[in-house]
Design a protein around this motif. Sequence first.
Motif, mmCIF file in Angstrom:
data_model
loop_
_atom_site.group_PDB
_atom_site.id
_atom_site.type_symbol
_atom_site.label_atom_id
_atom_site.label_comp_id
_atom_site.label_asym_id
_atom_site.label_seq_id
_atom_site.Cartn_x
_atom_site.Cartn_y
_atom_site.Cartn_z
ATOM 1 N N ILE A 148 0.851 -1.189 0.000
ATOM 2 C CA ILE A 148 0.000 0.000 0.000
ATOM 3 C C ILE A 148 0.890 1.242 0.000
ATOM 4 O O ILE A 148 1.892 1.302 0.699
ATOM 5 N N GLY A 149 0.494 2.243 -0.788
ATOM 6 C CA GLY A 149 1.174 3.530 -0.733
ATOM 7 C C GLY A 149 2.149 3.739 -1.861
ATOM 8 O O GLY A 149 3.124 3.001 -2.005
ATOM 9 N N ILE A 150 1.897 4.748 -2.661
ATOM 10 C CA ILE A 150 2.738 4.988 -3.830
ATOM 11 C C ILE A 150 4.129 5.480 -3.445
ATOM 12 O O ILE A 150 5.088 5.342 -4.204
ATOM 13 N N GLU A 151 4.283 6.025 -2.227
ATOM 14 C CA GLU A 151 5.570 6.547 -1.802
ATOM 15 C C GLU A 151 6.621 5.443 -1.675
ATOM 16 O O GLU A 151 7.822 5.709 -1.734
ATOM 17 N N ARG A 152 6.198 4.188 -1.511
ATOM 18 C CA ARG A 152 7.120 3.070 -1.286
ATOM 19 C C ARG A 152 7.487 2.334 -2.573
ATOM 20 O O ARG A 152 8.177 1.311 -2.525
ATOM 21 N N GLN A 153 7.069 2.840 -3.713
ATOM 22 C CA GLN A 153 7.174 2.040 -4.930
ATOM 23 C C GLN A 153 8.561 1.999 -5.544
ATOM 24 O O GLN A 153 8.845 1.120 -6.363
ATOM 25 N N ALA A 154 9.450 2.920 -5.178
ATOM 26 C CA ALA A 154 10.829 2.823 -5.667
ATOM 27 C C ALA A 154 11.472 1.553 -5.121
ATOM 28 O O ALA A 154 12.121 0.786 -5.853
ATOM 29 N N GLU A 155 11.266 1.268 -3.843
ATOM 30 C CA GLU A 155 11.780 0.047 -3.228
ATOM 31 C C GLU A 155 11.096 -1.191 -3.807
ATOM 32 O O GLU A 155 11.746 -2.207 -4.079
ATOM 33 N N ASN A 156 9.787 -1.085 -4.006
ATOM 34 C CA ASN A 156 9.035 -2.214 -4.548
ATOM 35 C C ASN A 156 9.515 -2.577 -5.951
ATOM 36 O O ASN A 156 9.622 -3.755 -6.311
ATOM 37 N N PHE A 157 9.806 -1.570 -6.753
ATOM 38 C CA PHE A 157 10.324 -1.762 -8.106
ATOM 39 C C PHE A 157 11.660 -2.508 -8.067
ATOM 40 O O PHE A 157 11.875 -3.482 -8.810
ATOM 41 N N ASN A 158 12.560 -2.077 -7.191
ATOM 42 C CA ASN A 158 13.857 -2.736 -7.071
ATOM 43 C C ASN A 158 13.708 -4.178 -6.591
ATOM 44 O O ASN A 158 14.438 -5.071 -7.022
ATOM 45 N N ASN A 159 12.742 -4.403 -5.702
ATOM 46 C CA ASN A 159 12.520 -5.757 -5.196
ATOM 47 C C ASN A 159 12.036 -6.700 -6.299
ATOM 48 O O ASN A 159 12.383 -7.885 -6.326
ATOM 49 N N ALA A 160 11.219 -6.181 -7.218
ATOM 50 C CA ALA A 160 10.756 -6.993 -8.342
ATOM 51 C C ALA A 160 11.933 -7.392 -9.232
ATOM 52 O O ALA A 160 12.008 -8.545 -9.709
ATOM 53 N N PHE A 161 12.866 -6.454 -9.456
ATOM 54 C CA PHE A 161 14.056 -6.776 -10.240
ATOM 55 C C PHE A 161 14.921 -7.810 -9.518
ATOM 56 O O PHE A 161 15.496 -8.708 -10.140
ATOM 57 N N THR A 162 15.011 -7.674 -8.202
ATOM 58 C CA THR A 162 15.763 -8.639 -7.405
ATOM 59 C C THR A 162 15.177 -10.035 -7.554
ATOM 60 O O THR A 162 15.899 -11.017 -7.765
ATOM 61 N N ALA A 163 13.858 -10.135 -7.454
ATOM 62 C CA ALA A 163 13.189 -11.432 -7.589
ATOM 63 C C ALA A 163 13.378 -12.006 -8.996
ATOM 64 O O ALA A 163 13.574 -13.217 -9.164
ATOM 65 N N MET A 164 13.318 -11.134 -10.017
ATOM 66 C CA MET A 164 13.523 -11.605 -11.389
ATOM 67 C C MET A 164 14.948 -12.130 -11.569
ATOM 68 O O MET A 164 15.166 -13.157 -12.227
ATOM 69 N N THR A 165 15.929 -11.443 -10.977
ATOM 70 C CA THR A 165 17.317 -11.892 -11.062
ATOM 71 C C THR A 165 17.479 -13.279 -10.445
ATOM 72 O O THR A 165 18.171 -14.145 -10.982
ATOM 73 N N MET A 166 16.821 -13.510 -9.311
ATOM 74 C CA MET A 166 16.876 -14.814 -8.667
ATOM 75 C C MET A 166 16.192 -15.880 -9.532
ATOM 76 O O MET A 166 16.667 -17.014 -9.626
ATOM 77 N N ALA A 167 15.078 -15.532 -10.152
ATOM 78 C CA ALA A 167 14.384 -16.476 -11.042
ATOM 79 C C ALA A 167 15.298 -16.889 -12.186
ATOM 80 O O ALA A 167 15.339 -18.054 -12.589
#
Length: 384
Positions: A253-272
């Motif tokens: 929840i909260g658009i202010e946190r989405q820079a971190e969320n974006f990086n986390n998605a890339f992290t998960a993709m790298t692990m995949a």
Amino acid sequence: MSITVGKLFGNGAVLYQMKLLAGQKGLNNLVEWVHIIENDEVSNFLHGNEVVLTSGILNNSETWLLEYTKKLYIAGTSAFVVNIGPYTKFIPKEVIEYCNEVNMPLYTIPWETRMVDITRDICYRIMQREQVEMSISATIKNIIFKIGDLETHILQLERYGYLRDSHFCFIVMSFKNEKNNDEVINMNKVKMYSERIARSIHELYISFSYNDCLVLLLVNYGNYDLENFVNTFFKSFPEPSFKVHMGVSENNIGIERQAENFNNAFTAMTMARKQHKDAIYYDKLDIYKLFLNSNDKEVLKRFYKDTLGKLEKYDLENNTDLMDFLYMYLKNNGSQSLVAEKQYIHRNTVNNQLKKIEKITGCNILDLDEKLRFYLAFFIKDII
């Protein structure tokens, strides 16, 4: 971000006296463009995801319209509009049944309605939609890359219905050509495929390309919806020559946190990608999160070298599999009897292997602290 058939023709009955005869289940089909086509060689004119209008000038047999409709569907048409008049006086029952079967919306308009007016209106709305898409994508990128004033960007998104306290989930996809040829993935085709799935679940959706990856932002999708999207995506991915690795962020929840969320998605993709998996959810990475978010990867590399480095080198030089043996030992809670049972070997053989590992590494494998160090090193091995 294309426009759906349902939204495109929502006011069609009022504006153009349109009637929807069939294909109601296809109203979420996406539309990229519109054509008036009277030639029945439709494949020469269409790329897919288009609305086609016709008066049926060539309609000179009982089966012509049905065959024409089938060609439109094969060419990927999103919706079909027939101008009822001197060339096509009515829609045969077989055509209606076919459109219902393949979920292709079928509309009629009276002869008095000018097809050129409809095409002009559709083209204008599609181009307007593209401008909105570009604006939204630019705004979300400014937020995640921290460019400009955050509050201004949030207000801009809210004007398009993306509220600041919504749930946001990033999905990042990378693509690898498994045939090792010069074929390049059709990113627009993948975008349309992804959007069609996403919009069949919920409305708010943003996509853009970044570093040869496709980035999706799904807004106000539930956790079940996200899993539904991922599972549906892999069922019939339209580019079979390419392997997809997908990373899914937390649903925060909260658009202010989405820079971190974006990086986390890339992290998960790298692990995949490293683990050769289709998709990995960031919130299921557990201990990997600690290592992946480390700013000093050299520390991790040194830790791995000091623990498993010697054993890995020994395996390579002697064609042994002591690394795999040690990992199995650790995964079975250091139980020699369990390892013996699973490997179909005697406990004495297990003990001899452990002593060999101790001699190579210089570490007491029976010590709890040493077990922990080795176990952590295996986690690090997956990410360096």
